[in-house]
Design a protein around this motif. Structure first.
Motif, PDB file in Angstrom:
ATOM      1  N   SER A 194      32.621  40.929  55.511  1.00 18.19           N
ATOM      2  CA  SER A 194      33.640  40.966  54.532  1.00 18.19           C
ATOM      3  C   SER A 194      33.142  42.265  53.514  1.00 18.19           C
ATOM      4  CB  SER A 194      33.783  39.820  54.076  1.00 18.19           C
ATOM      5  OG  SER A 194      34.315  38.768  54.896  1.00 18.19           O
ATOM      6  N   ASN A 231      27.892  37.256  53.486  1.00 16.65           N
ATOM      7  CA  ASN A 231      29.126  37.877  53.124  1.00 16.65           C
ATOM      8  C   ASN A 231      29.047  39.280  53.808  1.00 16.65           C
ATOM      9  OD1 ASN A 231      28.153  36.015  50.745  1.00 16.65           O
ATOM     10  ND2 ASN A 231      30.294  36.164  50.573  1.00 16.65           N
ATOM     11  N   GLU A 291      34.865  37.601  46.850  1.00 14.32           N
ATOM     12  CA  GLU A 291      33.972  37.564  47.957  1.00 14.32           C
ATOM     13  C   GLU A 291      32.480  36.886  47.515  1.00 14.32           C
ATOM     14  OE1 GLU A 291      33.088  37.316  51.702  1.00 14.32           O
ATOM     15  OE2 GLU A 291      35.000  38.196  50.977  1.00 14.32           O
TER      16      GLU A 291
END
Length: 275
Positions: A207, A204, A133
């Motif tokens: 997520s 990010n 990620e």
């Protein structure tokens, strides 16, 4: 700005917990003086279908909130300890198989004669997903080796999630054994922490929040997270790696990492909370 801080906190919890630094201290809820340092037990568990799993990664992290310093102590998985409740002396990573998080926490507390204030448990798939990620990490590998079909040359290596997982799992080809593996775990931890402290991590956050829910179990609550922000915003803590010194021994046909009582006493003194 408030939403931004909450997102950063969630990312910090995930990153720090996954990598070994799920660190926080409680928000003051009474007139009682709160401690200035805290111990966090971080468990990286290799869970498989039909198998509870064992704690392949086990670290105690002490954060000194007054001086923005942290001690990180990886515990070798083969360390011989008394497992409370089981009544046997076995490898420390067996505690999770017998009693999950509660027994692992209790076993570490008894082994080192310390209090564990917080725990963070992450499965190894979560570790891999976090690395991916964040776009991977870079580490400086001290010697060349091959593991799980991955080639790791000496020097700087770029690691995605699968490769990072292989990098922190290898131990039999390491001349230092479990201690060498602990050093590689620390490398990835620090690389993840550096990325987590980067402002570009904001994109990010959605997520990462999903990964928190899927892969992380912790007793760090919302108030703890907000207080953690006041520590993290000071910048990256100064880290000291503490080595659990022992020696390999065969006991009743099983290989253990045996730590002398005098060494445990020294480690206990280093990880006592301060007020």
């Amino acid at each position: 700005m408030k939403k931004y801080k909450i997102g950063i906190l969630a990312a910090c919890i995930l990153l720090l917990g996954t990598a070994g630094f799920g660190i926080a201290y409680q928000q003051e809820t009474s007139a009682k003086e709160q401690p200035h340092s805290f111990n966090v037990l971080v468990m990286g568990v290799d869970e498989r279908p039909g198998d509870t799993g064992r704690s392949d990664v086990l670290m105690v992290v002490n954060l000194d909130t007054s001086h923005n310093k942290a001690k990180v102590m990886p515990i070798p998985r083969d360390t011989r300890v008394h497992i409370d409740g089981k009544g046997t002396d076995e490898k420390i990573n067996h505690a999770y198989r017998y009693g999950g998080i509660p027994l692992t926490v209790r076993t570490v507390e008894n082994f080192l004669d310390i209090d564990v204030d917080y725990y963070v448990k992450v499965n190894m798939e979560g570790f891999k997903d976090v690395v991916d990620e964040l776009g991977g990490v870079y580490v400086k590998n001290p010697f060349p080796f091959v593991f799980d079909s991955f080639i790791f040359p000496e020097g700087e290596n770029a690691l995605n999630g699968e490769k990072a997982l292989a990098y922190v799992r290898m131990r039999h080809e390491d001349p230092k054994g479990d201690l060498g593996r602990n050093n590689r775990q620390r490398q990835v931890v620090e690389a993840l922490l550096d990325k987590g402290m980067n402002m570009s991590t904001v994109k990010n956050i959605p997520s990462l929040l999903t990964l928190v829910k899927k892969h992380i179990r912790t007793n760090i609550d919302v108030s703890d997270a907000f207080t953690m922000y006041n520590v993290i915003k000071k910048g990256r803590p100064d880290f000291e790696t503490v080595t659990v010194k022992g020696e390999g021994q065969m006991v009743d046909g099983t290989w253990y990492y045996v730590v002398k009582p005098s060494e445990k006493k020294q480690l206990s003194a280093m990880f006592q909370q301060t007020h």
